[in-house]
Design a protein around this motif. Structure first.
Motif, PDB file in Angstrom:
ATOM      1  N   UNK A  40      -0.938   3.657  -4.480  1.00 31.71           N
ATOM      2  CA  UNK A  40      -0.611   3.530  -3.064  1.00 31.71           C
ATOM      3  C   UNK A  40      -1.828   2.984  -2.319  1.00 31.71           C
ATOM      4  N   UNK A  41      -1.620   1.916  -1.557  1.00 29.72           N
ATOM      5  CA  UNK A  41      -2.696   1.272  -0.799  1.00 29.72           C
ATOM      6  C   UNK A  41      -2.361   1.337   0.689  1.00 29.72           C
ATOM      7  N   UNK A  42      -3.162   2.036   1.480  1.00 32.03           N
ATOM      8  CA  UNK A  42      -2.897   2.142   2.917  1.00 32.03           C
ATOM      9  C   UNK A  42      -3.455   0.949   3.682  1.00 32.03           C
ATOM     10  N   UNK A  43      -3.177   0.927   4.979  1.00 37.10           N
ATOM     11  CA  UNK A  43      -3.661  -0.156   5.834  1.00 37.10           C
ATOM     12  C   UNK A  43      -4.671   0.326   6.856  1.00 37.10           C
ATOM     13  N   UNK A  44      -4.978  -0.550   7.795  1.00 40.48           N
ATOM     14  CA  UNK A  44      -5.925  -0.253   8.877  1.00 40.48           C
ATOM     15  C   UNK A  44      -5.176   0.367  10.052  1.00 40.48           C
ATOM     16  N   UNK A  45      -5.763   1.361  10.688  1.00 40.99           N
ATOM     17  CA  UNK A  45      -7.085   1.975  10.518  1.00 40.99           C
ATOM     18  C   UNK A  45      -6.974   3.319   9.800  1.00 40.99           C
ATOM     19  N   UNK A 108       2.992   0.265 -10.979  1.00 37.02           N
ATOM     20  CA  UNK A 108       3.679  -0.031  -9.719  1.00 37.02           C
ATOM     21  C   UNK A 108       2.684   0.060  -8.566  1.00 37.02           C
ATOM     22  N   UNK A 109       2.753  -0.900  -7.663  1.00 35.28           N
ATOM     23  CA  UNK A 109       1.916  -0.923  -6.468  1.00 35.28           C
ATOM     24  C   UNK A 109       2.816  -0.754  -5.247  1.00 35.28           C
ATOM     25  N   UNK A 110       2.458   0.175  -4.373  1.00 34.40           N
ATOM     26  CA  UNK A 110       3.140   0.336  -3.085  1.00 34.40           C
ATOM     27  C   UNK A 110       2.067   0.224  -2.010  1.00 34.40           C
ATOM     28  N   UNK A 111       2.223  -0.745  -1.108  1.00 33.29           N
ATOM     29  CA  UNK A 111       1.123  -1.063  -0.190  1.00 33.29           C
ATOM     30  C   UNK A 111       1.658  -1.346   1.212  1.00 33.29           C
ATOM     31  N   UNK A 112       0.847  -0.973   2.204  1.00 28.92           N
ATOM     32  CA  UNK A 112       1.234  -1.113   3.610  1.00 28.92           C
ATOM     33  C   UNK A 112       0.142  -1.842   4.383  1.00 28.92           C
ATOM     34  N   UNK A 113       0.549  -2.735   5.299  1.00 32.34           N
ATOM     35  CA  UNK A 113      -0.374  -3.346   6.246  1.00 32.34           C
ATOM     36  C   UNK A 113      -1.472  -4.111   5.497  1.00 32.34           C
ATOM     37  N   UNK A 114      -2.752  -3.871   5.790  1.00 28.76           N
ATOM     38  CA  UNK A 114      -3.839  -4.547   5.079  1.00 28.76           C
ATOM     39  C   UNK A 114      -3.739  -4.286   3.583  1.00 28.76           C
ATOM     40  N   UNK A 115      -3.296  -3.095   3.208  1.00 23.39           N
ATOM     41  CA  UNK A 115      -3.069  -2.819   1.794  1.00 23.39           C
ATOM     42  C   UNK A 115      -2.077  -3.784   1.177  1.00 23.39           C
ATOM     43  N   UNK A 116      -1.066  -4.206   1.970  1.00 29.10           N
ATOM     44  CA  UNK A 116      -0.090  -5.171   1.474  1.00 29.10           C
ATOM     45  C   UNK A 116      -0.732  -6.545   1.269  1.00 29.10           C
ATOM     46  N   UNK A 117      -1.668  -6.941   2.153  1.00 28.80           N
ATOM     47  CA  UNK A 117      -2.393  -8.201   1.922  1.00 28.80           C
ATOM     48  C   UNK A 117      -3.063  -8.169   0.560  1.00 28.80           C
ATOM     49  N   UNK A 123      -1.311  -8.953  -7.165  1.00 28.96           N
ATOM     50  CA  UNK A 123      -0.169  -9.361  -7.974  1.00 28.96           C
ATOM     51  C   UNK A 123      -0.235 -10.838  -8.338  1.00 28.96           C
ATOM     52  N   UNK A 124      -0.763 -11.653  -7.445  1.00 34.06           N
ATOM     53  CA  UNK A 124      -0.873 -13.083  -7.724  1.00 34.06           C
ATOM     54  C   UNK A 124      -2.017 -13.387  -8.676  1.00 34.06           C
ATOM     55  N   UNK A 125      -3.173 -12.766  -8.453  1.00 31.01           N
ATOM     56  CA  UNK A 125      -4.363 -13.064  -9.255  1.00 31.01           C
ATOM     57  C   UNK A 125      -4.359 -12.361 -10.608  1.00 31.01           C
ATOM     58  N   UNK A 126      -3.755 -11.182 -10.675  1.00 31.26           N
ATOM     59  CA  UNK A 126      -3.781 -10.373 -11.899  1.00 31.26           C
ATOM     60  C   UNK A 126      -2.377  -9.825 -12.183  1.00 31.26           C
ATOM     61  N   UNK A 127      -1.416 -10.703 -12.413  1.00 30.84           N
ATOM     62  CA  UNK A 127      -0.022 -10.257 -12.522  1.00 30.84           C
ATOM     63  C   UNK A 127       0.248  -9.310 -13.683  1.00 30.84           C
ATOM     64  N   UNK A 128      -0.547  -9.377 -14.731  1.00 33.24           N
ATOM     65  CA  UNK A 128      -0.299  -8.524 -15.892  1.00 33.24           C
ATOM     66  C   UNK A 128      -0.522  -7.042 -15.614  1.00 33.24           C
ATOM     67  N   UNK A 129      -1.233  -6.726 -14.514  1.00 30.51           N
ATOM     68  CA  UNK A 129      -1.478  -5.302 -14.226  1.00 30.51           C
ATOM     69  C   UNK A 129      -0.502  -4.751 -13.195  1.00 30.51           C
ATOM     70  N   UNK A 130       0.434  -5.571 -12.731  1.00 32.69           N
ATOM     71  CA  UNK A 130       1.401  -5.122 -11.715  1.00 32.69           C
ATOM     72  C   UNK A 130       2.802  -5.193 -12.311  1.00 32.69           C
ATOM     73  N   UNK A 131       3.398  -4.042 -12.503  1.00 29.87           N
ATOM     74  CA  UNK A 131       4.747  -3.959 -13.079  1.00 29.87           C
ATOM     75  C   UNK A 131       5.812  -4.148 -12.015  1.00 29.87           C
ATOM     76  N   UNK A 132       5.617  -3.505 -10.870  1.00 31.17           N
ATOM     77  CA  UNK A 132       6.496  -3.657  -9.716  1.00 31.17           C
ATOM     78  C   UNK A 132       5.632  -3.667  -8.463  1.00 31.17           C
ATOM     79  N   UNK A 133       6.103  -4.387  -7.438  1.00 30.36           N
ATOM     80  CA  UNK A 133       5.310  -4.546  -6.222  1.00 30.36           C
ATOM     81  C   UNK A 133       6.160  -4.233  -5.003  1.00 30.36           C
ATOM     82  N   UNK A 134       5.711  -3.265  -4.207  1.00 33.99           N
ATOM     83  CA  UNK A 134       6.365  -2.912  -2.949  1.00 33.99           C
ATOM     84  C   UNK A 134       5.374  -3.164  -1.820  1.00 33.99           C
TER      85      UNK A 134
END
Length: 299
Positions: A40-45, A108-117, A123-134
């Motif tokens: 899980x990747x959060x965003x700002x602030x 699986x990656x779940x990301x919001x806001x800056x985390x989504x950036x 996912x684009x640079x290292x696709x082999x480590x991302x199974x699903x992307x939210x």
């Protein structure tokens, strides 16, 4: 309306703090549960704390949940450099290698806001480590079409900080020692269910934004993301198709379907959802709705 409550005592019986060392220093995370890893990747602030409502549900569904403070945010270290998306994607890749090296098909990656950036860059640079992307409620710099010309009041409220956060020195001058009233205004303005970000949550976000170097490092994400160099890199990324399943979620009073429309041409398998009635801070405003739609996506 969301009725979910945060039971702090029960939460810390299931989850614990951890640290992983990277080229950008120590990154703080909170983890718990057993099973396939979801990052899980959060965003700002905000910080990992933004996911507190959703984490128990994910863990109880058979996931190992890792909520990470991005470099320069939360209780992670605050280095002075390295906030371009290519570097952060590489750092996230190293985190996955450290924490989930046995999961050869990715996580699986779940990301919001800056985390989504940063989730998109990963996912684009290292696709082999991302199974699903939210990805949740974000406009991707260089790819999403932002409003221009004569803006409505609503558009101004949603996007004013894209320019403000990129200014040199002024945001730090204005926000230092004023973090509490600023964050209170920000959350009350951009949230529809503002009571879900209660006084305890506000105090936590004020605390992490007052740490030495926190304002500078968090705002560096905006300075880098909207630079000509980083936006050009995102343009190049958009020429590669994402092959993993992608779920683009927007808030009705956030980006709505903008994120889905941005990502659709570059994804082989994508679905979209607009959370009705909600504002930008979806992990806190609409955790029950998110739990339901994520369960369907993960099955």
């Amino acid at each position: 309306m969301q009725n979910i409550k945060f039971d702090e005592q029960l939460f810390w019986q299931q989850f614990s703090h951890g640290v992983v060392r990277t080229q950008m220093g120590r990154l703080h995370y909170v983890s718990g549960g057993q099973g396939p890893t979801v990052l899980l990747l959060p965003g700002w602030p905000q910080s990992w704390y933004a996911w507190r409502y959703l984490m128990p549900a994910l863990a109880n569904s058979g996931k190992r949940v890792v909520a990470l403070d991005l470099p320069g945010m939360g209780d992670s270290d605050h280095p002075t450099e390295g906030y371009d998306s290519t570097t952060i994607a590489l750092i996230l890749h190293s985190v996955i290698q450290s924490l989930a090296s046995e999961e050869k098909d990715g996580i699986e990656i779940i990301a919001h806001d800056v985390g989504a950036w940063m989730g998109y860059a990963l996912a684009s640079d290292h696709p082999n480590c991302v199974k699903k992307l939210v990805l949740m409620d974000a406009a991707i710099p260089g790819l999403s079409t932002l409003p221009s010309g004569e803006l409505t009041d609503e558009q101004v409220m949603r996007t004013w900080h894209f320019a403000f956060n990129r200014l040199s020195d002024l945001p730090e001058i204005l926000l230092k020692d004023r973090e509490e009233p600023f964050l209170r205004w920000l959350f009350s303005t951009k949230a529809e269910f503002g009571w879900m970000i209660d006084e305890k949550a506000l105090a936590e976000y004020v605390r992490v934004n007052r740490l030495p170097g926190a304002l500078r490092s968090a705002l560096s994400y905006y300075k880098n993301a909207f630079s000509k160099q980083d936006m050009a890199i995102n343009k190049l990324r958009s020429e590669k198709q994402l092959l993993m399943p992608v779920f683009a979620i927007g808030a009705r009073y956030g980006v709505a379907d903008l994120l889905y429309n941005t990502l659709s041409p570059m994804c082989a398998d994508i679905r979209g959802e607009v959370i009705e009635g909600a504002g930008h801070y979806l992990p806190e405003e609409s955790p029950e709705h998110l739990e339901a739609v994520l369960k369907e996506f993960q099955s």
